[in-house]
Design a protein around this motif. Structure first.
Motif, PDB file in Angstrom:
ATOM      1  N   LYS A   1       0.817  -1.215   0.000  1.00 38.37           N
ATOM      2  CA  LYS A   1       0.000   0.000   0.000  1.00 38.37           C
ATOM      3  C   LYS A   1       0.855   1.271   0.000  1.00 38.37           C
ATOM      4  CE  LYS A   1      -3.752  -2.309   2.493  1.00 38.37           C
ATOM      5  NZ  LYS A   1      -4.584  -2.319   3.731  1.00 38.37           N
ATOM      6  N   MET A   2       2.168   1.115  -0.036  1.00 36.41           N
ATOM      7  CA  MET A   2       3.084   2.256  -0.021  1.00 36.41           C
ATOM      8  C   MET A   2       3.076   2.946  -1.386  1.00 36.41           C
ATOM      9  SD  MET A   2       5.442   3.698   2.063  1.00 36.41           S
ATOM     10  CE  MET A   2       6.157   2.438   3.135  1.00 36.41           C
ATOM     11  N   HIS A   3       3.167   4.291  -1.383  1.00 47.22           N
ATOM     12  CA  HIS A   3       3.243   5.020  -2.643  1.00 47.22           C
ATOM     13  C   HIS A   3       4.538   4.651  -3.366  1.00 47.22           C
ATOM     14  CE1 HIS A   3      -0.122   7.359  -1.267  1.00 47.22           C
ATOM     15  NE2 HIS A   3       0.555   7.849  -0.239  1.00 47.22           N
TER      16      HIS A   3
ATOM     17  N   VAL B   1       6.798  -8.103  -7.467  1.00 45.58           N
ATOM     18  CA  VAL B   1       6.787  -6.837  -6.722  1.00 45.58           C
ATOM     19  C   VAL B   1       7.426  -5.711  -7.524  1.00 45.58           C
ATOM     20  CG1 VAL B   1       6.756  -8.015  -4.500  1.00 45.58           C
ATOM     21  CG2 VAL B   1       8.953  -7.354  -5.495  1.00 45.58           C
ATOM     22  N   PHE B   2       8.431  -6.025  -8.343  1.00 46.82           N
ATOM     23  CA  PHE B   2       9.151  -4.992  -9.090  1.00 46.82           C
ATOM     24  C   PHE B   2       8.318  -4.455 -10.250  1.00 46.82           C
ATOM     25  CE2 PHE B   2      12.302  -3.573 -12.293  1.00 46.82           C
ATOM     26  CZ  PHE B   2      12.993  -2.642 -11.534  1.00 46.82           C
TER      27      PHE B   2
ATOM     28  N   GLY C   1       4.782  -0.589  -3.178  1.00 41.47           N
ATOM     29  CA  GLY C   1       5.883   0.318  -2.898  1.00 41.47           C
ATOM     30  C   GLY C   1       7.218  -0.076  -3.490  1.00 41.47           C
ATOM     31  N   PHE C   2       7.367  -1.326  -3.954  1.00 42.02           N
ATOM     32  CA  PHE C   2       8.623  -1.762  -4.552  1.00 42.02           C
ATOM     33  C   PHE C   2       8.629  -1.651  -6.081  1.00 42.02           C
ATOM     34  CE2 PHE C   2       9.566  -4.429  -0.617  1.00 42.02           C
ATOM     35  CZ  PHE C   2      10.680  -3.683  -0.273  1.00 42.02           C
ATOM     36  N   TRP C   3       7.600  -1.018  -6.665  1.00 41.02           N
ATOM     37  CA  TRP C   3       7.533  -0.909  -8.115  1.00 41.02           C
ATOM     38  C   TRP C   3       8.738  -0.139  -8.645  1.00 41.02           C
ATOM     39  CZ3 TRP C   3       5.753   3.487 -11.313  1.00 41.02           C
ATOM     40  CH2 TRP C   3       5.640   3.143 -12.667  1.00 41.02           C
ATOM     41  N   LYS C   4       9.502  -0.791  -9.542  1.00 41.60           N
ATOM     42  CA  LYS C   4      10.693  -0.192 -10.154  1.00 41.60           C
ATOM     43  C   LYS C   4      11.656   0.353  -9.097  1.00 41.60           C
ATOM     44  CE  LYS C   4       9.029  -0.885 -14.280  1.00 41.60           C
ATOM     45  NZ  LYS C   4       9.557  -1.955 -15.163  1.00 41.60           N
ATOM     46  N   SER C   5      11.706  -0.281  -7.944  1.00 48.59           N
ATOM     47  CA  SER C   5      12.500   0.236  -6.820  1.00 48.59           C
ATOM     48  C   SER C   5      13.978  -0.070  -6.976  1.00 48.59           C
ATOM     49  CB  SER C   5      11.996  -0.358  -5.501  1.00 48.59           C
ATOM     50  OG  SER C   5      12.857  -0.010  -4.435  1.00 48.59           O
TER      51      SER C   5
END
Length: 316
Positions: free
Chosen positions: A160-162, A230-231, A237-241
């Motif tokens: 749920k993290m931005h 997740v990526f 929140g881990f999108w393209k992190s």
């Protein structure tokens, strides 16, 4: 005899020096100190025992967490903070495991001033304030590490993290960042997320269909699918992190879906914790009331043990 020798002679009588204790005299010093190193009192046997007795159906979690935490806390000069990321569907034990870690690593547990928990819903609720959240989060982390290098930071509900917010802490996760006045490399970061849960469930189901026993599953069976899930998912929140791109996660910990006999263990444990007794028929009835997948075979619990406590009163 000098006063120093007198004091050392008296310490065994006072019970302040324990044979075989790794900290000996420092325990006496800690009785007069509020140092964060004093609050950090790892009880690894207790952690291992509690996980074995009360975390059901998660052999990978027990193996990875106990081994990883032991190696980290026993290293007097770690090269980087310990970064763990817990992934799995709801009700599989992620929050419980996080709570046990806090309980067995810090003398004051969740009340320790060196344990910091962040929730996106509570601390970062509004997407339009993302830039301010980034500044605040970086400042909070650096400020707390300056106060105590032996800190633990728990980021709950990473799904749920931005997206983009968590990357501001990247400098604190590697070996090169300097936080003056403290050894920040002794810090622990824990991320908890439902993201990757679908991939874990599907892979576990596929392995079951291929007649691979659930307890034979190893991290290598799941790791790539979890990281891709997740990526590449923009809804977490881990999108393209950069945390994933730069391989800053030390322990990727998958929580597997639970089978019915694991749910029965949860039911029995919950009833016992309430000081009650239940017949096998009651335990069976509660376990059967929970949804399972795939629907035609009812192999794995769709909600883990999440709803067990709320269902029990209807069957007692």
């Amino acid at each position: 005899m000098g006063r120093g020798r007198v004091l050392l002679a008296l310490l065994p009588l006072l019970g302040l020096v324990r044979s075989g204790a790794p900290w000996g005299l420092s325990s006496w010093q800690c009785s007069f100190s509020a140092s964060c190193e004093c609050d950090f009192r790892p009880d690894l046997p207790g952690l291992e025992c509690d996980l074995a007795l009360n975390l059901f159906g998660q052999h990978l979690v027990r193996q990875l967490v106990v081994k990883g935490v032991r190696e980290f806390v026993q290293n007097p000069a770690p090269v980087k903070p310990l970064v763990m990321s817990f992934h799995g569907w709801t009700g599989t034990g992620k929050t419980y495991t996080s709570s046990l870690l806090i309980h067995y690593l810090f003398r004051a547990g969740h009340l320790s001033p060196y344990v910091h928990q962040f929730s996106p819903v509570v601390h970062f609720p509004h997407a339009e304030h993302l830039e301010q959240y980034k500044k605040d989060l970086k400042s909070w982390i650096q400020g707390n590490l300056t106060h105590c290098g032996r800190s633990l930071f728990l980021f709950d509900e990473m799904d749920k993290m931005h997206p983009g917010l968590i990357d501001v802490i990247i400098p604190f996760l590697g070996p090169s960042w300097v936080v003056y006045g403290t050894n920040y490399r002794k810090a622990i970061f824990i991320f908890v997320s439902n993201a990757g849960g679908e991939q874990i469930n599907q892979m576990t189901l596929d392995l079951w269909r291929n007649r691979k026993d659930r307890e034979e599953i190893v991290l290598q069976d799941l790791e790539v699918s979890i990281l891709e899930g997740v990526f590449e998912n923009p809804q977490n929140g881990f999108w393209k992190s950069g945390i994933i791109e730069q391989h800053l996660i030390d322990l990727l910990v998958p929580f597997l879906p639970l089978k019915q006999h694991h749910v029965k263990q949860c039911v029995a444990n919950e009833i016992a914790s309430q000081g009650l007794q239940a017949s096998p028929d009651v335990i069976q009835a509660v376990a059967e009331s929970i949804p399972y997948f795939p629907e035609e075979a009812r192999v794995f619990s769709s909600t883990g043990c999440k709803t067990v406590a709320s269902r029990i009163p209807f069957f007692l």
